[in-house]
Design a protein around this motif. Structure first.
Motif, PDB file in Angstrom:
ATOM      1  N   GLU A 141     -72.406 -72.609  20.111  1.00 43.67           N
ATOM      2  CA  GLU A 141     -71.774 -72.526  21.431  1.00 43.67           C
ATOM      3  C   GLU A 141     -72.485 -73.432  22.431  1.00 43.67           C
ATOM      4  O   GLU A 141     -71.850 -74.137  23.219  1.00 43.67           O
ATOM      5  CB  GLU A 141     -71.791 -71.085  21.932  1.00 43.67           C
ATOM      6  CG  GLU A 141     -71.088 -70.914  23.273  1.00 43.67           C
ATOM      7  CD  GLU A 141     -71.110 -69.478  23.763  1.00 43.67           C
ATOM      8  OE1 GLU A 141     -70.289 -69.150  24.624  1.00 43.67           O
ATOM      9  OE2 GLU A 141     -71.961 -68.694  23.278  1.00 43.67           O
TER      10      GLU A 141
ATOM     11  N   LYS B 122     -74.142 -76.120  21.728  1.00 45.71           N
ATOM     12  CA  LYS B 122     -73.873 -77.511  21.372  1.00 45.71           C
ATOM     13  C   LYS B 122     -72.473 -77.924  21.802  1.00 45.71           C
ATOM     14  O   LYS B 122     -72.243 -79.062  22.208  1.00 45.71           O
ATOM     15  CB  LYS B 122     -74.056 -77.707  19.859  1.00 45.71           C
ATOM     16  CG  LYS B 122     -74.164 -79.154  19.440  1.00 45.71           C
ATOM     17  CD  LYS B 122     -75.338 -79.833  20.115  1.00 45.71           C
ATOM     18  CE  LYS B 122     -75.362 -81.315  19.824  1.00 45.71           C
ATOM     19  NZ  LYS B 122     -76.341 -82.020  20.660  1.00 45.71           N
ATOM     20  N   ARG B 123     -71.518 -77.007  21.736  1.00 44.61           N
ATOM     21  CA  ARG B 123     -70.139 -77.316  22.125  1.00 44.61           C
ATOM     22  C   ARG B 123     -69.969 -77.396  23.641  1.00 44.61           C
ATOM     23  O   ARG B 123     -69.201 -78.206  24.146  1.00 44.61           O
ATOM     24  CB  ARG B 123     -69.184 -76.249  21.576  1.00 44.61           C
ATOM     25  CG  ARG B 123     -69.018 -76.260  20.066  1.00 44.61           C
ATOM     26  CD  ARG B 123     -67.945 -75.258  19.643  1.00 44.61           C
ATOM     27  NE  ARG B 123     -68.030 -74.966  18.223  1.00 44.61           N
ATOM     28  CZ  ARG B 123     -68.368 -73.784  17.719  1.00 44.61           C
ATOM     29  NH1 ARG B 123     -68.638 -72.769  18.522  1.00 44.61           N
ATOM     30  NH2 ARG B 123     -68.421 -73.607  16.415  1.00 44.61           N
ATOM     31  N   LYS B 124     -70.669 -76.531  24.375  1.00 45.99           N
ATOM     32  CA  LYS B 124     -70.407 -76.387  25.808  1.00 45.99           C
ATOM     33  C   LYS B 124     -71.398 -77.104  26.723  1.00 45.99           C
ATOM     34  O   LYS B 124     -71.029 -77.568  27.795  1.00 45.99           O
ATOM     35  CB  LYS B 124     -70.379 -74.902  26.183  1.00 45.99           C
ATOM     36  CG  LYS B 124     -69.216 -74.145  25.576  1.00 45.99           C
ATOM     37  CD  LYS B 124     -69.204 -72.707  26.056  1.00 45.99           C
ATOM     38  CE  LYS B 124     -67.996 -71.951  25.530  1.00 45.99           C
ATOM     39  NZ  LYS B 124     -67.984 -70.542  26.009  1.00 45.99           N
ATOM     40  N   ALA B 125     -72.665 -77.135  26.339  1.00 41.95           N
ATOM     41  CA  ALA B 125     -73.680 -77.676  27.241  1.00 41.95           C
ATOM     42  C   ALA B 125     -73.614 -79.203  27.296  1.00 41.95           C
ATOM     43  O   ALA B 125     -73.309 -79.862  26.306  1.00 41.95           O
ATOM     44  CB  ALA B 125     -75.065 -77.216  26.810  1.00 41.95           C
ATOM     45  N   ARG B 126     -73.888 -79.722  28.474  1.00 38.99           N
ATOM     46  CA  ARG B 126     -73.903 -81.173  28.708  1.00 38.99           C
ATOM     47  C   ARG B 126     -74.873 -81.417  29.838  1.00 38.99           C
ATOM     48  O   ARG B 126     -75.543 -80.504  30.312  1.00 38.99           O
ATOM     49  CB  ARG B 126     -72.496 -81.653  29.069  1.00 38.99           C
ATOM     50  CG  ARG B 126     -71.969 -81.007  30.355  1.00 38.99           C
ATOM     51  CD  ARG B 126     -70.481 -81.203  30.593  1.00 38.99           C
ATOM     52  NE  ARG B 126     -70.013 -82.557  30.546  1.00 38.99           N
ATOM     53  CZ  ARG B 126     -69.962 -83.376  31.588  1.00 38.99           C
ATOM     54  NH1 ARG B 126     -70.378 -82.964  32.778  1.00 38.99           N
ATOM     55  NH2 ARG B 126     -69.503 -84.595  31.471  1.00 38.99           N
TER      56      ARG B 126
ATOM     57  N   GLU C  27     -72.380 -76.903  32.229  1.00 39.61           N
ATOM     58  CA  GLU C  27     -71.249 -76.699  31.327  1.00 39.61           C
ATOM     59  C   GLU C  27     -69.989 -77.312  31.919  1.00 39.61           C
ATOM     60  O   GLU C  27     -68.960 -77.365  31.258  1.00 39.61           O
ATOM     61  CB  GLU C  27     -71.053 -75.210  31.029  1.00 39.61           C
ATOM     62  CG  GLU C  27     -72.138 -74.652  30.112  1.00 39.61           C
ATOM     63  CD  GLU C  27     -71.798 -73.290  29.537  1.00 39.61           C
ATOM     64  OE1 GLU C  27     -70.735 -72.733  29.871  1.00 39.61           O
ATOM     65  OE2 GLU C  27     -72.613 -72.791  28.732  1.00 39.61           O
ATOM     66  N   GLU C  28     -70.073 -77.749  33.166  1.00 39.90           N
ATOM     67  CA  GLU C  28     -68.976 -78.463  33.830  1.00 39.90           C
ATOM     68  C   GLU C  28     -69.480 -79.855  34.180  1.00 39.90           C
ATOM     69  O   GLU C  28     -70.599 -80.222  33.845  1.00 39.90           O
ATOM     70  CB  GLU C  28     -68.536 -77.705  35.092  1.00 39.90           C
ATOM     71  CG  GLU C  28     -68.160 -76.247  34.856  1.00 39.90           C
ATOM     72  CD  GLU C  28     -66.922 -76.074  34.005  1.00 39.90           C
ATOM     73  OE1 GLU C  28     -66.090 -77.020  33.960  1.00 39.90           O
ATOM     74  OE2 GLU C  28     -66.775 -75.019  33.367  1.00 39.90           O
TER      75      GLU C  28
END
Length: 199
Positions: free
Chosen positions: A50, A52-56, A66-67
């Motif tokens: 999760e 890896k998919r969401k964090a940036r 996450e945004e």
């Protein structure tokens, strides 16, 4: 013989790739996970996926988000005249835990190190220059670490800020609270004396 257990060996190898995890620690962690219930291991695996998919990284300050923008950058309760420049997101979190700063941040994701081939363009310094020219900061606080590279980066950033007409300051450093002078190294005492302030 553990060598005949490819699943365990694979886990050890993957854990050993984590920073600060040597072969002994990787083995200890692998045994811990072996003794852990499948439900708990699945929860850990899901949390990793999760993240890896969401964090940036935030488009503005380069902290974790996450945004497009992180919670600090969009907050209406931050002082937008103050900017604190740090090396890594972990440093930002350390300052936030202290509850001592209410401004905005800029994360460099490293420090200048010409010997290692790390130049301003390899960090988030061009983006910082852009922010300095478009946002109205009264002061930039340089909070890089007190290593040789951190100090060199601080001097470089101070020059950039002055070119933009923005006041720049450096985090104070010196003697830890509760410490006796006789136990402190000479360099730390020197910084504490030179960084003294009127009381």
């Amino acid at each position: 013989m553990l060598g005949s257990l490819p699943s365990f060996a694979r886990l050890e190898a993957e854990l050993g790739k984590l920073p600060g995890v040597g072969s002994k620690t990787a083995t200890r962690l692998a045994f811990h996970l072996l003794r852990t219930s499948e439900t708990e291991v699945a929860a850990l695996a899901e949390a990793l996926l999760e993240m890896k998919r969401k964090a940036r990284f935030c488009d503005q300050c380069f902290h974790i988000a996450e945004e497009k923008l992180c919670a600090i950058c969009v907050s209406e309760h931050r002082d937008r005249r103050l900017l604190c420049v740090v090396e890594q997101p972990q440093d930002l979190l350390a300052i936030e835990r202290s509850h001592s700063f209410k401004g905005l941040y800029h994360v460099l994701h490293g420090v200048l190190s010409p010997l290692d081939g790390v130049d301003p363009e390899d960090l988030k310094i061009p983006q910082l220059q852009q922010r300095l020219s478009t946002e109205n900061f009264d002061e930039v606080i340089v909070a890089t670490n007190f290593s040789v590279e951190g100090e060199a980066t601080a001097l470089y950033l101070a020059r950039l800020c002055r070119q933009q007409g923005v006041a720049v300051s450096r985090l104070a450093h010196g003697i830890p609270s509760g410490s006796g002078l006789e136990y402190i190294d000479a360099g730390t005492v020197q910084h504490a004396v030179s960084g003294r302030r009127i009381i």
